[in-house]
Design a protein around this motif. Structure first.
Motif, PDB file in Angstrom:
ATOM      1  N   ILE A   6       1.435  -1.264  -0.064  1.00  0.00           N
ATOM      2  CA  ILE A   6      -0.027   0.223  -0.126  1.00  0.00           C
ATOM      3  C   ILE A   6       0.804   1.042  -0.202  1.00  0.00           C
ATOM      4  O   ILE A   6       0.411   2.187  -1.401  1.00  0.00           O
ATOM      5  CB  ILE A   6      -0.771  -0.417   0.998  1.00  0.00           C
ATOM      6  N   ARG A   7       1.932   0.947   1.328  1.00  0.00           N
ATOM      7  CA  ARG A   7       2.812   2.411   0.650  1.00  0.00           C
ATOM      8  C   ARG A   7       3.021   3.195  -0.458  1.00  0.00           C
ATOM      9  O   ARG A   7       3.749   3.741  -0.979  1.00  0.00           O
ATOM     10  CB  ARG A   7       3.977   1.713   2.405  1.00  0.00           C
ATOM     11  N   PHE A   8       4.052   1.746  -1.182  1.00  0.00           N
ATOM     12  CA  PHE A   8       4.933   1.700  -2.795  1.00  0.00           C
ATOM     13  C   PHE A   8       3.879   2.812  -3.617  1.00  0.00           C
ATOM     14  O   PHE A   8       3.631   2.717  -4.458  1.00  0.00           O
ATOM     15  CB  PHE A   8       5.461   0.503  -3.175  1.00  0.00           C
ATOM     16  N   GLU A   9       2.173   1.851  -3.465  1.00  0.00           N
ATOM     17  CA  GLU A   9       1.035   2.241  -3.791  1.00  0.00           C
ATOM     18  C   GLU A   9       0.959   3.942  -4.484  1.00  0.00           C
ATOM     19  O   GLU A   9       0.685   4.633  -5.373  1.00  0.00           O
ATOM     20  CB  GLU A   9      -0.386   1.390  -4.061  1.00  0.00           C
ATOM     21  N   ASN A  10       0.737   4.042  -2.907  1.00  0.00           N
ATOM     22  CA  ASN A  10       0.483   5.503  -2.585  1.00  0.00           C
ATOM     23  C   ASN A  10       1.685   6.583  -3.155  1.00  0.00           C
ATOM     24  O   ASN A  10       1.387   7.092  -3.268  1.00  0.00           O
ATOM     25  CB  ASN A  10       0.843   5.054  -1.688  1.00  0.00           C
ATOM     26  N   LYS A  11       3.091   5.791  -2.851  1.00  0.00           N
ATOM     27  CA  LYS A  11       3.846   6.872  -3.559  1.00  0.00           C
ATOM     28  C   LYS A  11       4.043   6.783  -4.638  1.00  0.00           C
ATOM     29  O   LYS A  11       4.431   7.435  -5.691  1.00  0.00           O
ATOM     30  CB  LYS A  11       5.572   5.781  -3.602  1.00  0.00           C
ATOM     31  N   MET A  12       3.301   6.015  -5.183  1.00  0.00           N
ATOM     32  CA  MET A  12       3.509   6.554  -7.163  1.00  0.00           C
ATOM     33  C   MET A  12       2.333   7.404  -7.440  1.00  0.00           C
ATOM     34  O   MET A  12       2.465   7.801  -8.535  1.00  0.00           O
ATOM     35  CB  MET A  12       3.207   4.245  -7.694  1.00  0.00           C
ATOM     36  N   LYS A  13       1.271   6.975  -6.539  1.00  0.00           N
ATOM     37  CA  LYS A  13      -0.165   8.015  -6.725  1.00  0.00           C
ATOM     38  C   LYS A  13       0.813   9.346  -6.402  1.00  0.00           C
ATOM     39  O   LYS A  13      -0.035   9.932  -7.575  1.00  0.00           O
ATOM     40  CB  LYS A  13      -1.015   7.261  -5.883  1.00  0.00           C
ATOM     41  N   SER A  14       1.990  10.433  -5.638  1.00  0.00           N
ATOM     42  CA  SER A  14       1.900  10.718  -5.320  1.00  0.00           C
ATOM     43  C   SER A  14       2.745  11.662  -5.664  1.00  0.00           C
ATOM     44  O   SER A  14       3.750  12.575  -5.367  1.00  0.00           O
ATOM     45  CB  SER A  14       1.932  10.910  -3.957  1.00  0.00           C
ATOM     46  N   CYS A  15       3.644  10.596  -6.984  1.00  0.00           N
ATOM     47  CA  CYS A  15       5.210  11.471  -7.978  1.00  0.00           C
ATOM     48  C   CYS A  15       4.191  13.041  -8.490  1.00  0.00           C
ATOM     49  O   CYS A  15       3.231  12.775  -8.899  1.00  0.00           O
ATOM     50  CB  CYS A  15       5.282  10.617  -8.929  1.00  0.00           C
ATOM     51  N   SER A  17       6.789  14.415 -10.357  1.00  0.00           N
ATOM     52  CA  SER A  17       7.505  14.800 -11.191  1.00  0.00           C
ATOM     53  C   SER A  17       8.133  12.320 -11.665  1.00  0.00           C
ATOM     54  O   SER A  17       8.568  11.982 -11.331  1.00  0.00           O
ATOM     55  CB  SER A  17       8.880  15.208 -10.991  1.00  0.00           C
ATOM     56  N   MET A  18       8.662  13.067 -13.422  1.00  0.00           N
ATOM     57  CA  MET A  18       9.105  11.623 -13.956  1.00  0.00           C
ATOM     58  C   MET A  18      10.188  11.037 -12.855  1.00  0.00           C
ATOM     59  O   MET A  18      10.303  10.242 -12.813  1.00  0.00           O
ATOM     60  CB  MET A  18       9.753  11.763 -14.827  1.00  0.00           C
ATOM     61  N   THR A  19      10.646  11.724 -12.628  1.00  0.00           N
ATOM     62  CA  THR A  19      12.559  11.542 -11.514  1.00  0.00           C
ATOM     63  C   THR A  19      11.488  10.786 -10.365  1.00  0.00           C
ATOM     64  O   THR A  19      12.335   9.759 -10.159  1.00  0.00           O
ATOM     65  CB  THR A  19      13.003  12.810 -11.289  1.00  0.00           C
ATOM     66  N   ASP A  20      10.869  11.692  -9.480  1.00  0.00           N
ATOM     67  CA  ASP A  20      10.287  10.900  -8.419  1.00  0.00           C
ATOM     68  C   ASP A  20       9.474   9.118  -8.918  1.00  0.00           C
ATOM     69  O   ASP A  20       9.789   8.266  -8.096  1.00  0.00           O
ATOM     70  CB  ASP A  20       9.298  11.598  -7.776  1.00  0.00           C
ATOM     71  N   LEU A  21       9.219   9.667  -9.873  1.00  0.00           N
ATOM     72  CA  LEU A  21       8.651   8.098 -10.563  1.00  0.00           C
ATOM     73  C   LEU A  21       9.443   6.950 -11.079  1.00  0.00           C
ATOM     74  O   LEU A  21       8.828   6.082 -10.088  1.00  0.00           O
ATOM     75  CB  LEU A  21       7.056   8.599 -11.332  1.00  0.00           C
ATOM     76  N   LEU A  22      10.754   7.658 -11.193  1.00  0.00           N
ATOM     77  CA  LEU A  22      11.998   6.418 -11.322  1.00  0.00           C
ATOM     78  C   LEU A  22      12.224   6.018 -10.543  1.00  0.00           C
ATOM     79  O   LEU A  22      12.314   4.860 -10.453  1.00  0.00           O
ATOM     80  CB  LEU A  22      12.450   7.379 -12.767  1.00  0.00           C
ATOM     81  N   ILE A  23      12.156   7.090  -9.647  1.00  0.00           N
ATOM     82  CA  ILE A  23      12.796   6.649  -8.271  1.00  0.00           C
ATOM     83  C   ILE A  23      12.110   5.282  -7.560  1.00  0.00           C
ATOM     84  O   ILE A  23      12.199   4.066  -6.968  1.00  0.00           O
ATOM     85  CB  ILE A  23      13.249   7.444  -7.977  1.00  0.00           C
ATOM     86  N   ALA A  24      10.659   6.201  -7.771  1.00  0.00           N
ATOM     87  CA  ALA A  24       9.566   5.279  -6.254  1.00  0.00           C
ATOM     88  C   ALA A  24       9.558   3.138  -7.499  1.00  0.00           C
ATOM     89  O   ALA A  24       9.638   2.880  -6.786  1.00  0.00           O
ATOM     90  CB  ALA A  24       8.196   5.610  -7.465  1.00  0.00           C
ATOM     91  N   MET A  25       9.895   3.815  -8.552  1.00  0.00           N
ATOM     92  CA  MET A  25       9.966   2.755  -9.628  1.00  0.00           C
ATOM     93  C   MET A  25      10.837   1.627  -9.357  1.00  0.00           C
ATOM     94  O   MET A  25      10.985   0.022  -8.913  1.00  0.00           O
ATOM     95  CB  MET A  25       9.338   2.379 -11.191  1.00  0.00           C
ATOM     96  N   GLY A  30      13.162  -3.119  -6.410  1.00  0.00           N
ATOM     97  CA  GLY A  30      13.900  -4.279  -5.560  1.00  0.00           C
ATOM     98  C   GLY A  30      12.960  -4.438  -4.551  1.00  0.00           C
ATOM     99  O   GLY A  30      13.817  -5.372  -4.162  1.00  0.00           O
ATOM    100  N   PHE A  31      12.390  -4.134  -4.092  1.00  0.00           N
ATOM    101  CA  PHE A  31      11.148  -4.645  -2.924  1.00  0.00           C
ATOM    102  C   PHE A  31      10.779  -5.917  -3.689  1.00  0.00           C
ATOM    103  O   PHE A  31      10.325  -6.679  -2.773  1.00  0.00           O
ATOM    104  CB  PHE A  31      10.080  -3.897  -2.526  1.00  0.00           C
ATOM    105  N   CYS A  32      10.534  -5.656  -4.826  1.00  0.00           N
ATOM    106  CA  CYS A  32      10.021  -6.995  -5.598  1.00  0.00           C
ATOM    107  C   CYS A  32      11.179  -8.233  -5.748  1.00  0.00           C
ATOM    108  O   CYS A  32      10.317  -9.511  -5.574  1.00  0.00           O
ATOM    109  CB  CYS A  32       9.406  -7.138  -6.937  1.00  0.00           C
ATOM    110  N   ARG A  33      12.048  -7.379  -5.615  1.00  0.00           N
ATOM    111  CA  ARG A  33      13.170  -8.766  -6.252  1.00  0.00           C
ATOM    112  C   ARG A  33      13.271  -8.997  -4.691  1.00  0.00           C
ATOM    113  O   ARG A  33      14.096 -10.619  -4.184  1.00  0.00           O
ATOM    114  CB  ARG A  33      14.322  -7.889  -5.974  1.00  0.00           C
ATOM    115  N   ASN A  34      13.507  -8.831  -3.569  1.00  0.00           N
ATOM    116  CA  ASN A  34      14.276  -8.946  -1.708  1.00  0.00           C
ATOM    117  C   ASN A  34      12.600 -10.173  -1.863  1.00  0.00           C
ATOM    118  O   ASN A  34      12.665 -10.253  -0.645  1.00  0.00           O
ATOM    119  CB  ASN A  34      14.762  -7.989  -1.214  1.00  0.00           C
ATOM    120  N   ASN A  35      11.988  -9.853  -2.448  1.00  0.00           N
ATOM    121  CA  ASN A  35      10.120 -10.655  -1.643  1.00  0.00           C
ATOM    122  C   ASN A  35       9.579 -11.527  -2.429  1.00  0.00           C
ATOM    123  O   ASN A  35       9.453 -11.020  -3.524  1.00  0.00           O
ATOM    124  CB  ASN A  35       9.637  -9.447  -0.880  1.00  0.00           C
ATOM    125  N   THR A  36       8.871 -12.045  -1.567  1.00  0.00           N
ATOM    126  CA  THR A  36       7.854 -13.069  -3.297  1.00  0.00           C
ATOM    127  C   THR A  36       6.769 -12.872  -3.015  1.00  0.00           C
ATOM    128  O   THR A  36       5.490 -12.530  -1.882  1.00  0.00           O
ATOM    129  CB  THR A  36       7.784 -14.514  -2.343  1.00  0.00           C
TER     130      THR A  36
END
Length: 65
Positions: A6-15, A17-25, A30-36
């Motif tokens: 939910i935190r990542f979802e909200n972070k995406m929605k609140s970006c 600038s494109m820079t912010d969005l790319l950093i969030a993505m 990274g979170f997806c790679r580290n978690n199943t």
């Protein structure tokens, strides 16, 4: 885990600038790679990214070129 998604979802929605969005993505990937995560869990944030990206692209003003 659900709160992080939910935190990542909200972070995406609140970006704002494109820079912010790319950093969030990048952080999300990274979170997806580290978690199943299931495809459904990934889909929510991925859709939020696509929506945010579309909104930011629409905000770009047409250049003089």
């Amino acid at each position: 885990m659900e709160q992080e998604i939910i935190r990542f979802e909200n972070k995406m929605k609140s970006c704002t600038s494109m820079t912010d969005l790319l950093i969030a993505m990048s952080a999300w990937q990274g979170f997806c790679r580290n978690n199943t995560l299931t495809d459904e869990q990934k889909r929510r944030v991925d859709e939020a990214y696509l929506t945010a990206e579309a909104q930011l692209i629409k905000q770009v003003k047409t250049s003089l070129w």
